[in-house]
Write an enzyme that holds these catalytic residues in place. Structure first.
Site, PDB file in Angstrom:
ATOM      1  CE  LYS A   1     -24.546   9.322 -15.561  1.00  0.00           C
ATOM      2  NZ  LYS A   1     -25.703   8.539 -15.930  1.00  0.00           N
TER       3      LYS A   1
ATOM      4  CG  ASP B   1     -23.458   3.921 -14.250  1.00  0.00           C
ATOM      5  OD1 ASP B   1     -23.143   3.264 -13.221  1.00  0.00           O
ATOM      6  OD2 ASP B   1     -23.316   3.462 -15.392  1.00  0.00           O
TER       7      ASP B   1
END
Ligand code: SF4
Length: 260
Positions: free
Chosen positions: A135, A153
């Protein structure tokens, strides 16, 4: 496994994921034309450190820590030139300061040894840096103009599921599903659009479907999922349709960041 709205989209005749994605991106881009990363940075190194600090805390909290931090630490060498306890103190309020200090110092070491002190652009190189998971690597690559994946997310996961763009719950699988339908040119901005829509309209507990520009494209709209089951009844009671509270968007965004 989270509830899937992919089948619900078919039942409602909303069209296939590939057909809905273009109007979804288009409408969100108009609705949230200001959607962008909330972290503040002035260089690729500051970007990388900011994103690493943002794990398990809010962007607003990171932005409170970084002005003094970046004034003191300008180059990778600077993070290694001080005792680790000093760096721990300097990032203490960002939380998880011991782990983050270890990750930042390890990353600075590798930047100097393997990348001439520069932040790499390639995802496979970014994820080699200590403490940099997919991420973080995706955020950094996208902000540097080299998006090679789609950031997933908590907001992106929730909205992708509610919009029936994925059946999955695992972020890596969700990213793979999104990569199949979101045009590559939109990989960088798409997460920002979903994040800001999540903060402003499609709240985790109380989605405001009655105010949502995606209502006719969304298979979970008006299902009473999690939220106020009767927005229309409330509007009837209030006697008017409520417009999105734009004036308080900034405040909402700040509060919602806590859920990241
Ligand atoms: S219609 Fe409701 S559930 Fe669907 S994206 Fe909009 S706010 Fe979220």
């Amino acid at each position: 496994m989270a509830r899937s709205y992919v089948g619900e989209a078919r039942r409602r005749g909303l069209g296939r994921r590939r057909e809905r994605i273009a109007p979804i991106v288009e409408r969100l881009a108009v609705e949230h034309s200001d959607a962008s990363i909330a972290l503040r940075f002035r260089s690729e190194l500051e970007l990388l450190v900011s994103v690493m600090l943002s794990a398990q805390t809010t962007d607003a909290n990171v932005n409170r820590v970084t002005p003094a931090l970046f004034a003191k630490y300008r180059r990778p060498e600077d993070y290694l030139a001080v005792p680790r306890e000093e760096l721990e103190r300097d990032i203490y309020t960002a939380g998880f300061f011991r782990q983050k200090t270890t990750a930042i110092r390890g990353t600075m070491q590798m930047l100097l040894e393997d990348f001439d002190g520069r932040v790499p652009r390639r995802l496979d190189e970014l994820v080699r840096l200590p403490g940099v998971a997919r991420k973080t690597a995706n955020v950094v690559a996208a902000e540097l103009g080299h998006a090679q994946g789609i950031v997933v997310d908590t907001h992106v996961r929730r909205l992708s599921q509610r919009l029936g763009l994925t059946r999955n719950d695992d972020p890596v699988k969700i990213e793979r599903d999104l990569q199949r339908i979101v045009p590559r040119a939109d990989w960088a901005r798409f997460p920002h659009l979903l994040i800001w829509h999540g903060r402003r309209i499609c709240d985790a507990r109380r989605p405001r479907c009655e105010d949502c520009v995606l209502e006719d494209l969304c298979p979970s709209s008006r299902l009473g999922l999690l939220s106020s089951p009767a927005p229309r009844a409330r509007r009837a009671r209030d006697g008017r349709a409520q417009a999105p509270p734009r004036a308080t968007d900034a405040a909402q965004g700040g509060a919602a960041e806590a859920s990241r």
